[in-house]
Write an enzyme that holds these catalytic residues in place. Structure first.
Site, PDB file in Angstrom:
ATOM      1  N   ASN A   9      20.833  55.277  66.587  1.00  0.00           N
ATOM      2  CA  ASN A   9      21.539  54.926  65.357  1.00  0.00           C
ATOM      3  C   ASN A   9      20.722  55.537  64.229  1.00  0.00           C
ATOM      4  O   ASN A   9      19.642  55.045  63.915  1.00  0.00           O
ATOM      5  CB  ASN A   9      21.639  53.400  65.233  1.00  0.00           C
ATOM      6  N   TRP A  10      21.241  56.618  63.677  1.00  0.00           N
ATOM      7  CA  TRP A  10      20.467  57.332  62.655  1.00  0.00           C
ATOM      8  C   TRP A  10      20.422  56.595  61.319  1.00  0.00           C
ATOM      9  O   TRP A  10      19.637  56.922  60.451  1.00  0.00           O
ATOM     10  CB  TRP A  10      21.060  58.740  62.435  1.00  0.00           C
ATOM     11  N   LYS A  11      21.309  55.608  61.153  1.00  0.00           N
ATOM     12  CA  LYS A  11      21.395  54.877  59.875  1.00  0.00           C
ATOM     13  C   LYS A  11      21.635  55.874  58.730  1.00  0.00           C
ATOM     14  O   LYS A  11      22.305  56.873  58.951  1.00  0.00           O
ATOM     15  CB  LYS A  11      20.156  53.999  59.669  1.00  0.00           C
ATOM     16  N   HIS A  94      26.829  46.209  62.856  1.00  0.00           N
ATOM     17  CA  HIS A  94      25.359  46.234  62.815  1.00  0.00           C
ATOM     18  C   HIS A  94      24.883  45.180  61.803  1.00  0.00           C
ATOM     19  O   HIS A  94      25.552  44.937  60.798  1.00  0.00           O
ATOM     20  CB  HIS A  94      24.873  47.626  62.414  1.00  0.00           C
ATOM     21  N   GLU A  96      22.776  45.310  59.572  1.00  0.00           N
ATOM     22  CA  GLU A  96      22.640  45.831  58.208  1.00  0.00           C
ATOM     23  C   GLU A  96      23.997  45.852  57.506  1.00  0.00           C
ATOM     24  O   GLU A  96      24.097  45.628  56.303  1.00  0.00           O
ATOM     25  CB  GLU A  96      22.011  47.238  58.250  1.00  0.00           C
ATOM     26  N   GLU A 166      20.629  42.940  69.178  1.00  0.00           N
ATOM     27  CA  GLU A 166      19.538  43.358  68.294  1.00  0.00           C
ATOM     28  C   GLU A 166      19.048  42.176  67.466  1.00  0.00           C
ATOM     29  O   GLU A 166      19.662  41.835  66.446  1.00  0.00           O
ATOM     30  CB  GLU A 166      20.027  44.455  67.335  1.00  0.00           C
ATOM     31  N   GLY A 172      13.322  47.592  62.892  1.00  0.00           N
ATOM     32  CA  GLY A 172      12.530  48.334  61.920  1.00  0.00           C
ATOM     33  C   GLY A 172      11.194  47.679  61.582  1.00  0.00           C
ATOM     34  O   GLY A 172      10.530  48.060  60.631  1.00  0.00           O
ATOM     35  N   SER A 212      13.146  48.151  67.446  1.00  0.00           N
ATOM     36  CA  SER A 212      11.835  48.767  67.657  1.00  0.00           C
ATOM     37  C   SER A 212      11.606  49.295  69.071  1.00  0.00           C
ATOM     38  O   SER A 212      10.482  49.268  69.567  1.00  0.00           O
ATOM     39  CB  SER A 212      10.705  47.797  67.253  1.00  0.00           C
ATOM     40  N   GLY A 233      16.875  52.838  66.554  1.00  0.00           N
ATOM     41  CA  GLY A 233      16.884  53.304  65.169  1.00  0.00           C
ATOM     42  C   GLY A 233      15.829  54.360  64.934  1.00  0.00           C
ATOM     43  O   GLY A 233      16.011  55.542  65.276  1.00  0.00           O
ATOM     44  N   GLY A 234      14.695  53.958  64.383  1.00  0.00           N
ATOM     45  CA  GLY A 234      13.637  54.887  63.978  1.00  0.00           C
ATOM     46  C   GLY A 234      13.277  55.942  65.012  1.00  0.00           C
ATOM     47  O   GLY A 234      13.191  57.138  64.687  1.00  0.00           O
TER      48      GLY A 234
HETATM   49  P1  13P Z   1      14.730  50.271  65.004  1.00  0.00           P
HETATM   50  O1  13P Z   1      14.733  50.902  66.359  1.00  0.00           O
HETATM   51  O2  13P Z   1      14.289  51.196  63.910  1.00  0.00           O
HETATM   52  O3  13P Z   1      14.008  48.956  65.005  1.00  0.00           O
HETATM   53  O4  13P Z   1      16.264  49.938  64.656  1.00  0.00           O
HETATM   54  C1  13P Z   1      17.016  49.255  65.580  1.00  0.00           C
HETATM   55  C2  13P Z   1      18.423  49.311  65.147  1.00  0.00           C
HETATM   56  O5  13P Z   1      18.802  48.672  64.184  1.00  0.00           O
HETATM   57  C3  13P Z   1      19.352  50.167  65.904  1.00  0.00           C
HETATM   58  O6  13P Z   1      20.655  49.911  65.544  1.00  0.00           O
END
Ligand code: 13P
Length: 248
Positions: A9-11, A94, A96, A166, A172, A212, A233-234
């Site tokens: 997920n590149w956000k 998500h 967020e 999640e 994050g 993470s 994510g990251g």
């Molecule tokens: P991280 O892997 O950066 O913690 O993010 C997880 C995430 O929200 C994937 O959708």
């Protein structure tokens, strides 16, 4: 046997030209015969990313989608726009989006139904806050998110859905849930699917862990009986994503 699925997920990261660079950089690293690999990218990156991923094992996904077919919804992206661009998956709900863009279990449900109608696989997100975990209501909360998110979804459709668990406190933060914590909730989600549908549906549906995840934590997480991959994510923006896909 469920096939593992690892999705990035590149956000809100990477411009269209950077997206092409990243797909090209990761392409050889994420090659795999036994894991489904998905890059969920910002809407404006979808077309160049689909083009860059051609001929590889990477499927391109979206990070969001609206639940109407078309019309006066300024700024939104319709399911037909996504399928026409070559999108196969869409992240729905998500945390967020729930926190910053007022998404609710009800809008998540509408989006899941609409994605399925268009043949797009929803990656439906759920997960508790730290406060909820401390209050001991994790299972109640996640079960409610899953049950409402899947209202009106048939058993056959549910078998194709991907659920991403999640925990918000692990996103994050560098704080991965322990393997036991992640397995416990993913196992409970599968039980919940068996109650709502049946054992065959529970056995087919894929449940990811997200929060993470990195190349070091992926092997233990993905070895758990109810964890069928990850939503990342990251680390999906780095070479480490290749280690996560090839976790074995
Ligand atoms: P991280 O892997 O950066 O913690 O993010 C997880 C995430 O929200 C994937 O959708």
């Amino acid at each position: 046997m469920r096939r593992k699925i690892v999705a990035g997920n590149w956000k809100m990261n990477k411009t269209p030209s950077e997206a092409v660079e990243l797909v090209n950089m990761l392409k050889p690293l994420v090659a795999s015969d036994d894991v489904d690999v998905v890059f969920c990218v910002p809407a404006i990156d979808i077309i160049p990313a689909v083009e860059a991923a051609k001929g590889s094992n990477i499927s391109i996904g979206a990070e969001n989608m609206y639940f109407e077919e078309s019309g006066a919804y300024t700024g939104e992206i319709s399911p037909a726009m996504l399928t026409d661009a070559g999108v196969k998956y869409v992240v729905i709900g998500h945390s967020e989006r729930r926190e910053y863009f007022a998404e609710t279990d009800a809008t998540v449900n509408k989006k899941v139904l609409k994605a399925l109608e268009h043949g797009i696989t929803p990656i439906m997100c759920c997960g508790e806050s730290l406060e909820q975990r401390e209050q001991g209501v994790t299972m109640d909360f996640v079960r409610q998110q899953v049950k409402i998110g899947l209202q009106g979804v048939t058993a056959d459709q549910a078998k194709t859905v991907v659920i991403a668990y999640e925990p918000i406190w692990a996103i994050g933060t560098g704080k991965t849930a322990t393997t036991e914590q992640a397995q416990e909730v993913c196992g409970e989600i599968r039980k919940c699917i068996a109650e709502v549908y049946d054992d065959a549906t529970a056995a087919a549906i894929r449940i990811q862990y997200g929060g993470s995840v990195n190349g070091k934590t992926a092997p233990d997480l993905f070895a758990q009986p109810d964890i069928d991959g990850g939503l990342v994510g990251g680390a999906s923006l780095k070479e480490d994503f290749g280690n996560i896909v090839n976790y074995k």
